[in-house]
Motif scaffolding. Structure first.
Motif, mmCIF file in Angstrom:
data_model
loop_
_atom_site.group_PDB
_atom_site.id
_atom_site.type_symbol
_atom_site.label_atom_id
_atom_site.label_comp_id
_atom_site.label_asym_id
_atom_site.label_seq_id
_atom_site.Cartn_x
_atom_site.Cartn_y
_atom_site.Cartn_z
ATOM 1 N N ASN A 214 0.600 -1.300 0.008
ATOM 2 C CA ASN A 214 0.291 0.035 0.137
ATOM 3 C C ASN A 214 0.800 1.438 -0.065
ATOM 4 O OD1 ASN A 214 -2.189 -1.272 0.058
ATOM 5 N ND2 ASN A 214 -2.823 -1.271 1.922
ATOM 6 N N GLN A 260 -7.606 -7.591 3.755
ATOM 7 C CA GLN A 260 -7.159 -6.122 4.045
ATOM 8 C C GLN A 260 -7.687 -5.495 2.881
ATOM 9 O OE1 GLN A 260 -6.166 -5.326 7.066
ATOM 10 N NE2 GLN A 260 -6.534 -7.417 7.587
ATOM 11 N N ASN A 261 -7.533 -4.275 2.696
ATOM 12 C CA ASN A 261 -7.897 -3.094 1.661
ATOM 13 C C ASN A 261 -6.319 -3.137 1.039
ATOM 14 O OD1 ASN A 261 -10.839 -3.137 1.825
ATOM 15 N ND2 ASN A 261 -10.378 -1.593 3.283
ATOM 16 N N LYS A 265 -6.210 -4.787 -5.451
ATOM 17 C CA LYS A 265 -6.384 -6.063 -5.030
ATOM 18 C C LYS A 265 -6.852 -7.081 -6.058
ATOM 19 C CE LYS A 265 -8.593 -8.210 -1.162
ATOM 20 N NZ LYS A 265 -9.454 -8.171 0.149
ATOM 21 N N VAL A 433 -7.222 3.238 -0.530
ATOM 22 C CA VAL A 433 -7.222 2.167 0.027
ATOM 23 C C VAL A 433 -7.417 2.011 1.669
ATOM 24 C CG1 VAL A 433 -4.696 2.101 0.385
ATOM 25 C CG2 VAL A 433 -5.962 -0.104 -0.256
ATOM 26 N N ASN A 436 -11.615 2.281 3.863
ATOM 27 C CA ASN A 436 -12.421 1.370 4.243
ATOM 28 C C ASN A 436 -13.777 1.372 3.383
ATOM 29 O OD1 ASN A 436 -13.415 -0.948 5.885
ATOM 30 N ND2 ASN A 436 -14.328 0.065 7.288
ATOM 31 N N LYS A 439 -16.919 -2.404 -0.482
ATOM 32 C CA LYS A 439 -16.437 -3.114 -1.775
ATOM 33 C C LYS A 439 -17.522 -3.330 -3.159
ATOM 34 C CE LYS A 439 -13.679 -6.597 0.546
ATOM 35 N NZ LYS A 439 -13.629 -5.777 1.876
ATOM 36 N N GLY A 457 -6.173 2.813 -5.974
ATOM 37 C CA GLY A 457 -6.053 2.662 -4.456
ATOM 38 C C GLY A 457 -5.206 3.512 -3.641
#
Length: 497
Positions: A214, A260-261, A265, A433, A436, A439, A457
């Motif tokens: 990230n 996890q974000n 992904k 990212v 939260n 999705k 992200g």
């Protein structure tokens, strides 16, 4: 034909193409794909029509270890904590106590019917003690089998997490075969060290990998899966170097990352899904090439006895004893017992005695190979039928989507909302990212200073940005607001009318 640098790419690509085409049609006849990959490898080998001379257990073991890294890591990424949390205790019981009971029960049976020593018998039992992640993941997902309640998460959690236990038992009993003067209690420190170090480092490497993925800024989206592959191998090799269980470490690391974000992904998960299939094919082809069918024939009788005892006695007893503390319907316990597929992993583990050079190594390898084929053929081809008999299956239309399926499925986003980020909003200054964000919603564009940018992200949300949010459900918008500001609709977020 000997494998050389000049022909390995041609031969390998032809075998891969044949495997993919054969796998596409195999389920029409109820044949598990993985069994077909093995058969193609055997036909291409020195005893088959291909005549490829491959007799190198060390290379096969290397291919096996690398392939298992990808298969376990991909399985871990697909494991939703939300799904496995309700069955975590059952899964752990099956992947630890269940594996141990299977190894001991089958090992004692082998000791009774063969001239193997007790330690050699327990070694064979340990090698085939775990359900194979490659077989379970590919057959359950390939058949698109819908199961009631939490059966599927239980099966996938068990198969993904029990290979480390089988590996430790295999190495431990192999050391006892080599040094029979040692007490069986001498392997306990090795066992606990492997499992504890593997578990702790797997979690720590998972947290470290999330930070690296990230925070590092790569210029190309396609480099993020490559970065993840590097982190996967570092996790495995570093854990193994320290004295922990590398297979357990990469599974725990991947389960953590999968929940996890992460930046890009979807790209990472799709890449690993394809690589896992590739590695399954390569693994089964390699193991098919390694075996000599003519050497298996003398052991068909004893192999069949061992396979039937494993399928109908050792595995069910291990499952029922392991699940005694838990409330579960009898038919579900029977189905878990039946999904005890043995596949490539036992064959890979059977190369360890070969490389160690113990007396009965080749006999153990050939018996394990036959047991694995029998298990995939009998159990793998009847999963759907047994599910119907036991009334644990669901109609395909009623199959609920897993969180991973939800993430990778492209739903049409029919609802659009513009949200302006005001000064003082907690979301200002954060990467997408880290928001939260739900999705089922996406930030399609960001209007900033009169310009429109396409975010990813790693894009940082700034004050006065206007976010163009798309979703498929109106109720998701409340979660969008919650991810941007608390309480929703206040504290710096302006809901555009």
């Amino acid at each position: 034909m000997d494998i050389t640098i000049e022909n390995i790419i041609l031969v390998g690509s032809i075998l891969l193409l044949i495997s993919i085409i054969a796998g596409k049609t195999s389920y029409r006849f109820g044949i598990p794909t993985l069994l077909l990959f093995l058969a193609i490898g055997m036909l291409a080998g020195s005893d088959g029509i291909g005549g490829i001379n491959f007799d190198n257990p060390k290379v096969a073991q290397f291919v096996g270890v690398v392939s298992l890294n990808f298969i376990l890591f991909s399985g871990g990424l697909d494991t939703s904590w939300q799904s496995v949390k309700p069955v975590l205790r059952e899964g752990i019981a099956l992947s630890t106590l269940g594996v141990l009971l299977t190894a001991v029960g089958l090992g004692y049976f082998v000791f009774l019917i063969t001239d193997f020593s007790l330690y050699e018998s327990l070694l064979l039992g340990a090698i085939v003690s775990s359900t194979d992640a490659a077989a379970v993941f590919s057959i359950l997902r390939g058949k698109n089998l819908a199961l009631k309640k939490n059966l599927r998460p239980t099966l996938e959690l068990e198969s993904g997490s029990n290979d480390p236990m089988a590996y430790v038992l295999t190495i431990a009993f192999l050391s006892l075969v080599q040094h029979p003067e040692n007490s069986i209690l001498s392997i306990l420190p090795f066992f606990f060290l492997q499992m504890v170090i593997g578990g702790v480092l797997g979690f720590l490497f998972g947290k470290l990998s999330k930070i690296i993925i990230n925070r590092i800024k790569l210029d190309f989206e396609g480099l993020y899966p490559v970065l993840t592959i590097a982190l996967m191998f570092i996790t495995f090799s570093a854990t193994d170097f320290i004295g922990g269980n590398g297979f357990l470490a990469i599974y725990i690391c991947s389960v953590y990352l999968g929940n996890q974000n992460l930046i890009h992904k979807k790209t990472i998960m799709r890449m690993f899904d394809g690589l896992a299939w590739l590695m399954e094919i390569v693994l089964f082809l390699t193991l098919g090439l390694l075996v000599f069918p003519s050497e298996i024939v003398p052991f068909i009788g004893v192999g069949l006895l061992i396979a039937l005892f494993l399928i109908f006695v050792a595995r069910p007893l291990a499952v029922f004893i392991s699940l005694m503390p838990f409330r579960m319907k009898l038919r579900r316990r029977f189905y878990i017992s039946w999904v005890g597929l043995r596949g490539a992993v036992p064959i890979v583990f059977a190369t360890y005695p070969l490389l160690a050079g113990i007396d009965k190594a080749s006999i153990i390898f050939n018996i394990v190979f036959f047991v694995s084929i029998t298990s995939v053929l009998i159990q793998g081809s009847t999963l759907s039928i047994v599910a119907k008999w036991l009334h644990v299956g669901l109609p395909e239309k009623a199959k609920p989507l897993s969180p991973t399926d939800e993430l990778l499925t492209e739903h049409p986003k029919a609802i659009m909302k513009e949200i302006r980020i005001k000064e003082g909003c907690p979301a200002a200054g954060l990467k997408i990212v880290n928001l939260n964000f739900p999705k089922k919603a996406i930030i399609a564009m960001i209007e900033r200073d009169g310009n429109y940018i396409t975010p990813n992200g790693s894009t940082v949300v700034e004050a006065n940005d206007k976010l163009v949010v798309l979703t498929d459900k109106a109720e998701i918008l409340e979660k969008v607001y919650a991810s941007l500001s608390i309480p929703t609709g206040e504290g710096g977020v302006e809901r555009d009318k």
